[in-house]
Write a protein that holds these residues in place. Structure first.
Motif, mmCIF file in Angstrom:
data_model
loop_
_atom_site.group_PDB
_atom_site.id
_atom_site.type_symbol
_atom_site.label_atom_id
_atom_site.label_comp_id
_atom_site.label_asym_id
_atom_site.label_seq_id
_atom_site.Cartn_x
_atom_site.Cartn_y
_atom_site.Cartn_z
ATOM 1 N N THR A 77 0.795 -1.186 0.157
ATOM 2 C CA THR A 77 0.193 -0.147 0.097
ATOM 3 C C THR A 77 1.003 1.868 0.433
ATOM 4 O O THR A 77 0.608 2.397 -0.883
ATOM 5 N N ASN A 96 -2.627 -2.972 -3.472
ATOM 6 C CA ASN A 96 -2.866 -4.027 -3.144
ATOM 7 C C ASN A 96 -3.125 -3.692 -1.740
ATOM 8 O O ASN A 96 -1.940 -2.663 -1.215
ATOM 9 N N GLU A 97 -3.690 -4.126 -0.917
ATOM 10 C CA GLU A 97 -4.570 -3.641 0.328
ATOM 11 C C GLU A 97 -4.108 -4.542 1.188
ATOM 12 O O GLU A 97 -4.366 -5.290 1.010
ATOM 13 N N HIS A 98 -2.071 -4.159 1.119
ATOM 14 C CA HIS A 98 -1.321 -4.955 2.150
ATOM 15 C C HIS A 98 0.422 -4.200 2.755
ATOM 16 O O HIS A 98 -0.040 -3.410 1.597
ATOM 17 N N GLU A 99 0.089 -3.841 3.756
ATOM 18 C CA GLU A 99 0.681 -3.278 4.682
ATOM 19 C C GLU A 99 1.877 -4.162 4.481
ATOM 20 O O GLU A 99 1.942 -5.041 5.656
ATOM 21 N N ILE A 117 -4.911 4.869 0.516
ATOM 22 C CA ILE A 117 -5.816 4.402 -0.722
ATOM 23 C C ILE A 117 -7.144 5.574 -1.355
ATOM 24 O O ILE A 117 -7.002 5.885 -2.202
ATOM 25 N N GLU A 118 -7.466 6.294 0.737
ATOM 26 C CA GLU A 118 -8.571 6.715 -0.148
ATOM 27 C C GLU A 118 -7.893 8.395 -0.883
ATOM 28 O O GLU A 118 -8.261 8.957 -1.670
ATOM 29 N N SER A 121 -7.403 7.770 -4.344
ATOM 30 C CA SER A 121 -8.084 6.994 -4.876
ATOM 31 C C SER A 121 -8.940 8.617 -5.829
ATOM 32 O O SER A 121 -9.482 9.117 -6.366
ATOM 33 N N THR A 126 -8.541 4.850 -9.146
ATOM 34 C CA THR A 126 -8.308 3.492 -8.092
ATOM 35 C C THR A 126 -8.305 2.246 -8.667
ATOM 36 O O THR A 126 -9.952 2.224 -7.799
ATOM 37 N N VAL A 128 -8.843 -1.359 -5.782
ATOM 38 C CA VAL A 128 -8.388 -1.509 -4.485
ATOM 39 C C VAL A 128 -8.108 -3.311 -4.559
ATOM 40 O O VAL A 128 -9.489 -3.932 -5.404
ATOM 41 N N ASN A 130 -7.317 -6.700 -2.569
ATOM 42 C CA ASN A 130 -6.943 -7.794 -1.799
ATOM 43 C C ASN A 130 -5.826 -9.001 -1.934
ATOM 44 O O ASN A 130 -6.227 -9.967 -1.735
#
Length: 190
Positions: A77, A96-99, A117-118, A121, A126, A128, A130
């Motif tokens: 992210t 990728n929603e991954h930290e 992400i916000e 966006s 965008t 997203v 996961n």
């Protein structure tokens, strides 16, 4: 055909370079001129990794300039915000929603940024994904990179290339089946 620019970013160990090799091989087999460059940085220590893939009728340089990427695929992210300036205003960000916390975050010196992400966006188109969750459901979180490749392929309308045969050629035999499942799952996710 106008040259297309793809920027893949992540941290060391996420498989960014493997995805770039699969992507470049597929584009070459489809008849495009392809140039790829990669920057490892401190990859072995969890540092930033980026690869740039450019394709079209004739590509003279492997380097993507600021504001020139058609698509930015971020395997982690926070990397998306680091590389956002390279994306065209009408480009697509696949995140990728991954930290993965960096060393300063792990040591408590700074906090992982919120709202990445916000914020992105609000600026660009965008998507997203996961990919961690998708790959976990497939039974192997190491195929997160190929899930993102599938999302990229679908987002760039490159589905007419025989990606499965390329994966068979570039991935160890025992991992081919799971990588093909990951590719298809990534295509379905966008």
């Amino acid at each position: 055909m106008k040259i297309k620019n793809i920027l893949l970013v992540g941290v060391g160990g996420q498989g960014t370079i493997l995805v770039s090799k699969i992507l470049s091989t597929g584009l070459l087999q489809a008849g495009y001129d392809v140039k790829m460059s990669e920057i490892h940085g401190m990859a072995q220590r969890g540092g930033s990794v980026s690869t740039q893939v450019r394709y079209g009728e004739k590509v003279h340089s492997p380097i993507i300039g600021i504001g020139d990427a058609d698509i930015l695929v971020s395997f982690e992210t926070m990397e998306s915000i680091r590389w956002l300036e390279f994306l065209k205003p009408d480009g697509i960000a696949v995140i990728n929603e991954h930290e993965i916390p960096s060393a300063p975050i792990l040591s408590g010196k700074i906090a992982y940024p919120k709202g990445v992400i916000e914020a992105i966006s609000e600026k660009v188109n965008t998507k997203v994904i996961n990919a961690a969750e998708i790959s976990e459901k497939l039974g192997n979180t190491k195929v997160m990179n190929v899930v993102l490749l599938g999302a990229l392929i679908k987002s760039m309308n490159l589905t007419d290339i025989d990606w499965e045969s390329i994966i068979k050629d570039l991935v160890k035999d025992k991992f081919v089946e799971i990588n093909i499942k990951a590719l298809n799952a990534g295509m379905e996710a966008v």
